[in-house]
Design an enzyme around this catalytic site. Structure first.
Site, mmCIF file in Angstrom:
data_model
loop_
_atom_site.group_PDB
_atom_site.id
_atom_site.type_symbol
_atom_site.label_atom_id
_atom_site.label_comp_id
_atom_site.label_asym_id
_atom_site.label_seq_id
_atom_site.Cartn_x
_atom_site.Cartn_y
_atom_site.Cartn_z
ATOM 1 N N HIS A 43 0.861 -1.189 0.000
ATOM 2 C CA HIS A 43 0.000 0.000 0.000
ATOM 3 C C HIS A 43 0.896 1.237 0.000
ATOM 4 C CE1 HIS A 43 -3.953 1.925 1.609
ATOM 5 N NE2 HIS A 43 -3.225 2.825 0.983
ATOM 6 N N GLU A 70 -2.608 -1.617 -3.195
ATOM 7 C CA GLU A 70 -3.703 -0.844 -2.630
ATOM 8 C C GLU A 70 -3.361 0.637 -2.648
ATOM 9 O OE1 GLU A 70 -5.166 -4.028 0.798
ATOM 10 O OE2 GLU A 70 -4.063 -2.219 1.370
ATOM 11 N N HIS A 190 -8.027 -5.620 7.426
ATOM 12 C CA HIS A 190 -7.829 -4.589 8.447
ATOM 13 C C HIS A 190 -8.114 -5.154 9.835
ATOM 14 C CE1 HIS A 190 -6.797 -0.314 9.039
ATOM 15 N NE2 HIS A 190 -7.355 -0.515 10.213
#
Length: 237
Positions: A43, A70, A190
């Site tokens: 990410h 991401e 998450h």
């Protein structure tokens, strides 16, 4: 079996803290794959405080499993993804100063924007996923963008689970059922951990992939990286 994609951001954070190349991100990534992970997630953020844009280019050359990038689809991010061409791009509505992801997309308000971005990636044969809260309306909105998958933002589930509230899974079951009915693939991520991953996986229908980084790396400090990856794989069977 639900696939395990390991987010290696924390490895890059540790490397960057000393300004050198220890730990070596590329070597650790190769080890993670050899230990059984079925994907690698990164990410990159605009300030490159952990994963650098060059890391994405370098990782593309060596990742042999699925490669997932991401991020918020600002132009710089889109240019990177189109250059690297990962297996999957996951769109996350991060503010520029966000410490970590903290919300899913409002897929209704942002429908036109997301539809345009997704069309660009799909024209380049990159699978797309949208980070969403466990809300059937947001899932339905995602389906109208043309995305291939959604990624359920699981922080609220993890918080409820830690408090012993097993009903925290209910909105995720409903959202997953909606996604399945609309023909969307289902990812999740998450705050998933060794403690809660099996319960989540066992209750979410047709869960294709989980992306786990922070918890997995923290657990590995005590239990070892290879051991922890295989513990996740066993729980995801």
């Amino acid at each position: 079996m639900t696939k395990l994609s390991v987010n290696v951001n924390k490895i890059a954070t540790l490397r960057n803290s000393r300004g050198g190349n220890v730990p070596n991100l590329l070597r650790v990534t190769k080890d993670i794959e050899s230990f059984g992970a079925q994907g690698i997630t990164i990410h990159p953020r605009p300030d490159e405080r952990h994963i650098r844009y060059q890391d994405a280019r370098d990782l593309k050359k060596l990742v042999t499993t699925e490669f997932n990038i991401e991020g918020n689809p600002i132009q710089k991010f889109m240019d990177l993804v189109l250059e690297v061409r990962p297996t999957q791009v996951t769109l996350v509505p991060d503010a520029l100063n966000a410490i970590t992801s903290n919300a899913g997309w409002d897929t209704i308000t942002n429908r036109s924007f997301l539809k345009e971005v997704i069309a660009t990636f799909k024209q380049n044969n990159i699978r797309t996923s949208i980070f969403v809260d466990a809300d059937p309306k947001m899932v339905a909105g995602a389906a109208e963008t043309g995305t291939d998958r959604i990624e359920l933002y699981t922080e609220s589930f993890a918080e409820a689970f830690d408090k012993g509230d097993m009903k925290g899974i209910d909105p995720f079951i409903e959202a997953a059922q909606t996604a399945d009915q609309l023909g969307l693939g289902i990812n999740a991520g998450h705050d998933l951990s060794l403690d809660n991953i099996k319960y989540f996986k066992d209750n979410i229908p047709n869960l294709l992939e989980v992306s786990i980084g922070h918890a997995l790396i923290c657990e590995s400090l005590y239990l070892g990286l290879e051991n922890v990856i295989n513990m996740y794989l066993n729980k995801l069977k």
